[in-house]
Design a protein around this motif. Structure first.
Motif, PDB file in Angstrom:
ATOM      1  N   THR A   1     -17.031  38.634 -51.342  1.00 12.03           N
ATOM      2  CA  THR A   1     -17.833  39.856 -51.327  1.00 12.03           C
ATOM      3  C   THR A   1     -16.980  41.047 -50.907  1.00 12.03           C
ATOM      4  N   GLU A   2     -17.322  42.196 -51.461  1.00  9.59           N
ATOM      5  CA  GLU A   2     -16.674  43.439 -51.042  1.00  9.59           C
ATOM      6  C   GLU A   2     -17.533  44.183 -50.029  1.00  9.59           C
ATOM      7  N   ASN A   3     -18.779  43.733 -49.852  1.00 17.99           N
ATOM      8  CA  ASN A   3     -19.728  44.369 -48.939  1.00 17.99           C
ATOM      9  C   ASN A   3     -19.350  44.035 -47.493  1.00 17.99           C
ATOM     10  N   PRO A   4     -18.977  45.054 -46.694  1.00 17.59           N
ATOM     11  CA  PRO A   4     -18.522  44.776 -45.326  1.00 17.59           C
ATOM     12  C   PRO A   4     -19.578  44.081 -44.462  1.00 17.59           C
ATOM     13  N   LYS A   5     -20.853  44.438 -44.641  1.00 18.24           N
ATOM     14  CA  LYS A   5     -21.905  43.799 -43.831  1.00 18.24           C
ATOM     15  C   LYS A   5     -22.066  42.331 -44.207  1.00 18.24           C
ATOM     16  N   LEU A   6     -22.017  42.035 -45.507  1.00 17.96           N
ATOM     17  CA  LEU A   6     -22.113  40.628 -45.933  1.00 17.96           C
ATOM     18  C   LEU A   6     -20.881  39.855 -45.486  1.00 17.96           C
ATOM     19  N   LYS A   7     -19.710  40.478 -45.615  1.00 16.06           N
ATOM     20  CA  LYS A   7     -18.467  39.828 -45.189  1.00 16.06           C
ATOM     21  C   LYS A   7     -18.565  39.447 -43.712  1.00 16.06           C
ATOM     22  N   GLN A   8     -19.065  40.374 -42.893  1.00 16.39           N
ATOM     23  CA  GLN A   8     -19.209  40.118 -41.457  1.00 16.39           C
ATOM     24  C   GLN A   8     -20.231  39.001 -41.205  1.00 16.39           C
TER      25      GLN A   8
ATOM     26  N   ASP B   1     -33.611  36.484 -47.076  1.00 17.72           N
ATOM     27  CA  ASP B   1     -34.169  37.837 -47.010  1.00 17.72           C
ATOM     28  C   ASP B   1     -33.215  38.870 -47.595  1.00 17.72           C
ATOM     29  N   LEU B   2     -31.929  38.692 -47.403  1.00 15.91           N
ATOM     30  CA  LEU B   2     -30.934  39.598 -47.990  1.00 15.91           C
ATOM     31  C   LEU B   2     -30.921  39.471 -49.509  1.00 15.91           C
ATOM     32  N   ARG B   3     -31.115  38.257 -49.984  1.00 18.46           N
ATOM     33  CA  ARG B   3     -31.141  38.020 -51.435  1.00 18.46           C
ATOM     34  C   ARG B   3     -32.361  38.692 -52.076  1.00 18.46           C
ATOM     35  N   ASN B   4     -33.488  38.664 -51.369  1.00 15.85           N
ATOM     36  CA  ASN B   4     -34.742  39.240 -51.920  1.00 15.85           C
ATOM     37  C   ASN B   4     -34.752  40.703 -51.863  1.00 15.85           C
TER      38      ASN B   4
ATOM     39  N   SER C   1     -25.395  36.932 -56.662  1.00 17.14           N
ATOM     40  CA  SER C   1     -25.033  35.536 -56.973  1.00 17.14           C
ATOM     41  C   SER C   1     -24.494  34.828 -55.736  1.00 17.14           C
ATOM     42  N   ILE C   2     -23.682  35.520 -54.967  1.00 20.32           N
ATOM     43  CA  ILE C   2     -23.118  34.933 -53.746  1.00 20.32           C
ATOM     44  C   ILE C   2     -24.244  34.575 -52.782  1.00 20.32           C
ATOM     45  N   LEU C   3     -25.206  35.493 -52.602  1.00 19.36           N
ATOM     46  CA  LEU C   3     -26.334  35.225 -51.703  1.00 19.36           C
ATOM     47  C   LEU C   3     -27.170  34.048 -52.211  1.00 19.36           C
ATOM     48  N   GLU C   4     -27.383  33.988 -53.513  1.00 24.39           N
ATOM     49  CA  GLU C   4     -28.143  32.869 -54.078  1.00 24.39           C
ATOM     50  C   GLU C   4     -27.444  31.544 -53.804  1.00 24.39           C
TER      51      GLU C   4
END
Length: 147
Positions: A34-41, A144-147, A96-99
């Motif tokens: 992921t490139e998303n810093p919050k998801l990466k963390q 919840d992040l995926r939805n 896709s990563i969250l799924e």
């Protein structure tokens, strides 16, 4: 404590060690994609959580006189869920990563639920129960992040 209880406790804990190892590696792979810093963390935090869970379980296995599962443990075949997730993470799309992370967490929830249905040694049940609660929380966060 009888040898049967020790053997059962070691088996259950080793199965969960494999599940935690899969989750640790799966979340690490997700964080790398992921490139998303919050998801990466979040993913790195969950990877570290599973590493800590794995260590706690390894300590219990040793306390019961057993040898903690390693990558070659036969129980690992039952926990291919996260391994399939890692392979599916070829897409760098956050959805896709969250799924795929949620799918991996479904395997982890099932492993913990299955473990809690078994007769567990008194020293092991509170640990497994606490970890199961944290796995459910992580699953719900990812969902919840995926939805």
């Amino acid at each position: 404590m009888s040898d049967d209880i020790n053997t059962d406790a070691i088996s259950v804990a080793n199965d969960l060690i494999e599940t935690c190892r899969d989750g640790e590696q799966g979340f690490k792979a997700a964080a790398e994609r992921t490139e998303n810093p919050k998801l990466k963390q979040l993913f790195m935090s969950l990877s570290s959580q599973r590493a800590a869970f794995k260590h706690e379980l390894e300590v219990q296995v040793q306390a019961f006189g057993g040898k903690p599962a390693d990558l070659g443990h036969a129980a690992g075949a039952a926990h291919r869920g996260w391994m399939a997730v890692k392979a599916a993470l070829s897409s760098d799309d956050d959805q896709s990563i969250l799924e795929e992370c949620e799918r991996g967490e479904d395997y982890a929830k099932k492993a913990y639920n299955d473990a809690l249905q078994k007769p567990l040694a008194d020293a092991l049940r509170p640990l497994v129960s606490r970890q199961a609660d944290d796995v459910r929380t992580a699953h719900d966060t990812v969902r919840d992040l995926r939805n």
